[in-house]
Design a protein around this motif. Structure first.
Motif, short mmCIF file in Angstrom:
data_model
loop_
_atom_site.label_atom_id
_atom_site.label_comp_id
_atom_site.label_asym_id
_atom_site.label_seq_id
_atom_site.Cartn_x
_atom_site.Cartn_y
_atom_site.Cartn_z
N GLU A 34 36.88 33.35 37.51
CA GLU A 34 36.56 32.83 36.19
C GLU A 34 35.47 33.65 35.51
OE1 GLU A 34 36.35 28.75 35.50
OE2 GLU A 34 38.23 28.32 36.52
N ALA A 35 34.48 34.10 36.26
CA ALA A 35 33.43 34.92 35.68
C ALA A 35 33.97 36.28 35.26
CB ALA A 35 32.28 35.10 36.67
N ILE A 36 34.86 36.84 36.08
CA ILE A 36 35.47 38.13 35.74
C ILE A 36 36.35 37.99 34.50
CG2 ILE A 36 37.15 39.86 36.49
CD1 ILE A 36 34.47 40.24 37.83
N LEU A 37 37.06 36.87 34.39
CA LEU A 37 37.94 36.65 33.23
C LEU A 37 37.17 36.64 31.92
CD1 LEU A 37 40.51 33.99 34.48
CD2 LEU A 37 41.05 36.23 33.49
N ASP A 38 35.90 36.27 31.96
CA ASP A 38 35.09 36.28 30.76
C ASP A 38 34.81 37.69 30.26
OD1 ASP A 38 34.86 33.50 30.58
OD2 ASP A 38 33.07 33.45 31.87
N CYS A 39 35.12 38.69 31.09
CA CYS A 39 34.76 40.07 30.76
C CYS A 39 35.95 40.97 30.45
CB CYS A 39 33.98 40.69 31.92
SG CYS A 39 32.48 39.80 32.37
N VAL A 40 37.16 40.54 30.77
CA VAL A 40 38.32 41.42 30.68
C VAL A 40 39.28 40.97 29.59
CG1 VAL A 40 38.14 42.04 33.12
CG2 VAL A 40 39.62 40.13 32.43
N SER A 41 40.26 41.82 29.30
CA SER A 41 41.28 41.49 28.30
C SER A 41 42.65 41.26 28.93
CB SER A 41 41.36 42.59 27.23
OG SER A 41 41.39 43.88 27.81
N SER A 42 42.84 41.66 30.18
CA SER A 42 44.11 41.36 30.86
C SER A 42 43.86 41.13 32.34
CB SER A 42 45.14 42.48 30.65
OG SER A 42 44.72 43.68 31.24
N ALA A 43 44.74 40.33 32.95
CA ALA A 43 44.59 39.96 34.36
C ALA A 43 45.90 40.20 35.10
CB ALA A 43 44.21 38.48 34.47
N ASN A 44 45.77 40.71 36.32
CA ASN A 44 46.92 40.96 37.19
C ASN A 44 46.87 39.91 38.30
OD1 ASN A 44 46.94 43.53 35.69
ND2 ASN A 44 45.24 44.06 37.05
N VAL A 45 47.84 39.02 38.33
CA VAL A 45 47.77 37.86 39.22
C VAL A 45 48.59 38.11 40.49
CG1 VAL A 45 48.22 35.40 39.44
CG2 VAL A 45 47.42 36.33 37.25
#
Length: 246
Positions: free
Chosen positions: A17-28
């Protein structure tokens, strides 16, 4: 100038969740190297809440070694496995009202596909079968990017903020001295060099040309969140816009 900042999520080894606050796309992670249905759903929901694009992160069937063990599998087996993993995440994302935007292979599957045309072609075929609108994320200048474009798919050249490069443009193998960049200033300098100059300084000191459409930020290091925040801040301060392609 737009740049995408991406991170691998749902792997159970970082503060997603903290990383998601910093990025524009996520690889799940899709369950074959890490994660399960619950972690996939949680990652999709967390990304959706922040307006972060969601992509599939398929791997070899290798939970024991976190998908980092080299494997030699028939092309048909790779095709079926990648399609299976994308499909699982697609179904979960659809249930949350989210459409996947891209596919980025994980670990050994990613690195082998960067240099193996047959393996890359099998991955591309699976992505195309799942949804030809999905982008394929691969190592900058690698075979996976070439195969995706040859098949008419959108392909994104990926570079790494915290991994060192060899003179041929490949990533220095884990375990090689200097392969993992742990110094924030060095990682930041490398990232800016790749984005603004289109090149990277390899471990042997040579300069390697590469394109940078998206920057991978690993979220599992002890200082990953702090570096993610600093990298985001520095990119925005230089007038770059963080935006997922497409």
């Amino acid at each position: 100038m737009d740049i995408d900042l991406n991170a691998d999520l749902g792997e159970g080894c970082g503060d997603d969740e903290a990383i998601l606050d910093c990025v524009s796309s996520a690889n799940v992670a899709c369950g074959w190297h890490a994660g399960d249905a619950d972690t996939m759903r949680a990652a999709v929901r967390a990304a959706q809440a922040r307006g972060v694009a969601v992509g599939a992160h398929p791997s070899f069937p290798d939970r024991e070694h976190f998908g980092r063990r080299a494997m030699q599998l028939p092309a048909d087996t790779v095709y079926s496995g990648v399609l299976y993993q994308i499909g699982a995440l697609q179904a979960i994302a659809r249930g949350e009202g989210v459409r996947l935007t891209h596919v980025k292979p994980h670990g050994a599957l990613y690195n082998q596909a960067a240099r193996d045309p047959q393996l890359a072609a099998a991955i591309v075929a699976a992505v195309r079968a799942a949804d030809p609108g999905l982008a394929v994320v691969g190592l900058s200048g690698g075979e996976l990017v070439r195969q995706a474009r040859a098949a008419g798919l959108r392909a994104l050249n990926e570079v790494f903020a915290d991994r060192a490069y060899l003179a041929d443009g490949s990533l220095a193998p884990r375990g090689t001295p200097g392969a993992l960049i742990e110094d924030e200033a060095q990682a930041l300098a490398q990232t800016l060099q790749m984005i603004t100059q289109g090149c990277v300084t390899a471990l042997d000191g040579s300069t390697v040309a590469l394109a940078a459409d998206t920057v991978c930020l690993h979220g599992d290091g002890p200082h990953a969140v702090a570096f993610a925040r600093r990298l985001r801040h520095e990119l925005l301060a230089r007038g770059l816009s963080l935006r997922a392609p497409g």
